[in-house]
Write an enzyme that holds these catalytic residues in place. Structure first.
Site, short mmCIF file in Angstrom:
data_model
loop_
_atom_site.label_atom_id
_atom_site.label_comp_id
_atom_site.label_asym_id
_atom_site.label_seq_id
_atom_site.Cartn_x
_atom_site.Cartn_y
_atom_site.Cartn_z
N ASP A 28 0.65 -1.28 -0.14
CA ASP A 28 0.02 -0.16 -0.06
C ASP A 28 0.96 1.32 -0.22
O ASP A 28 2.00 1.19 0.52
CB ASP A 28 -0.91 0.20 1.30
N ASN A 85 -12.84 -3.22 2.56
CA ASN A 85 -13.75 -2.12 2.72
C ASN A 85 -14.33 -2.24 1.68
O ASN A 85 -13.96 -2.21 0.38
CB ASN A 85 -12.83 -0.80 2.78
N GLN A 92 -14.56 2.09 0.98
CA GLN A 92 -13.47 1.81 -0.01
C GLN A 92 -13.59 2.96 -0.96
O GLN A 92 -14.39 3.90 -1.34
CB GLN A 92 -14.71 0.72 -0.75
N SER A 93 -12.05 3.18 -1.15
CA SER A 93 -11.95 4.24 -2.24
C SER A 93 -11.31 4.06 -3.57
O SER A 93 -11.23 4.77 -4.45
CB SER A 93 -10.61 5.27 -1.41
N VAL A 94 -11.20 2.91 -3.69
CA VAL A 94 -10.87 2.19 -4.99
C VAL A 94 -11.70 1.14 -5.39
O VAL A 94 -11.90 0.04 -4.80
CB VAL A 94 -9.44 1.74 -5.29
N HIS A 98 -10.07 -5.49 -3.24
CA HIS A 98 -8.83 -5.36 -2.54
C HIS A 98 -8.89 -5.97 -0.92
O HIS A 98 -9.76 -5.47 -0.44
CB HIS A 98 -8.00 -4.42 -2.60
N HIS A 100 -6.70 -5.91 2.31
CA HIS A 100 -5.62 -5.48 3.12
C HIS A 100 -5.15 -6.37 4.03
O HIS A 100 -5.74 -6.64 4.84
CB HIS A 100 -6.07 -4.07 3.89
P1 AMP Z 1 -9.74 1.39 0.68
O1 AMP Z 1 -9.87 2.59 1.18
O2 AMP Z 1 -9.94 0.02 1.12
O3 AMP Z 1 -10.53 1.27 -1.03
O4 AMP Z 1 -8.12 1.18 0.03
C1 AMP Z 1 -7.47 1.62 -0.96
C2 AMP Z 1 -6.01 1.55 -0.62
O5 AMP Z 1 -5.25 1.79 -1.89
C3 AMP Z 1 -5.57 2.67 0.24
O6 AMP Z 1 -5.32 2.19 1.46
C4 AMP Z 1 -4.37 3.46 -0.48
O7 AMP Z 1 -3.45 4.12 0.19
C5 AMP Z 1 -4.19 2.24 -1.65
N1 AMP Z 1 -3.80 2.89 -2.73
C6 AMP Z 1 -4.01 3.80 -3.61
N2 AMP Z 1 -3.37 4.08 -4.68
C7 AMP Z 1 -2.34 3.32 -4.53
C8 AMP Z 1 -1.36 3.02 -5.54
N3 AMP Z 1 -0.96 3.51 -6.73
N4 AMP Z 1 -0.39 2.01 -4.96
C9 AMP Z 1 -0.52 1.30 -3.80
N5 AMP Z 1 -1.45 1.48 -2.98
C10 AMP Z 1 -2.66 2.74 -3.11
#
Ligand code: AMP
Length: 112
Positions: A28, A85, A92-94, A98, A100
């Site tokens: 991460d 998440n 969830q932001s992406v 995924h 963690h």
């Molecule tokens: P979530 O909030 O569960 O969607 O987690 C998304 C995670 O992706 C966060 O912990 C970010 O720090 C991580 N993240 C976003 N962009 C990147 C990237 N380019 N490489 C590695 N981790 C990333």
């Protein structure tokens, strides 16, 4: 296209620690613990809530990958956390499923 798809496609760099035909694991970019690895399916699945019965084998492979990553990173014996998440209120932001894998320090519960 999500940032994780770009990592899968090798369009942007990532610190990849484990890979199979179906799964990719990389550090991460904003770690919350000494070990913080994201385990993702190479096939784009948005989130756990979007999974169906056909994804059961893939979900198992993701969990297995988490176990292997934890062993490889040296946190298996001390203990660690695996979390996904899911959606807006889940944090969830992406929008690419995924898990963690977090460890390397004492974790507390519940999370914030
Ligand atoms: P979530 O909030 O569960 O969607 O987690 C998304 C995670 O992706 C966060 O912990 C970010 O720090 C991580 N993240 C976003 N962009 C990147 C990237 N380019 N490489 C590695 N981790 C990333």
């Amino acid at each position: 296209m999500t940032i994780f798809q770009k990592i899968i496609d090798r369009e942007i760099p990532a610190d990849i620690v484990y890979e199979t035909d179906d799964v990719l694991a990389f550090r991460d970019i904003q770690p919350v613990a000494p070990v913080h690895v994201l385990v993702i399916p190479k096939r784009p699945l948005v989130r756990l809530a979007a999974a169906s019965a056909e994804d059961e084998t893939l979900l198992g492979k993701l969990m297995t990958a988490c176990r292997i990553v934890a062993e490889q990173q040296g946190i298996a014996e001390a203990g660690y956390r695996v979390v996904t998440n899911n959606g807006d209120w889940g944090g969830q932001s992406v929008d690419h499923l995924h898990l963690h894998v977090i460890g390397g320090r004492q974790l507390t519960w519940p999370p914030g």
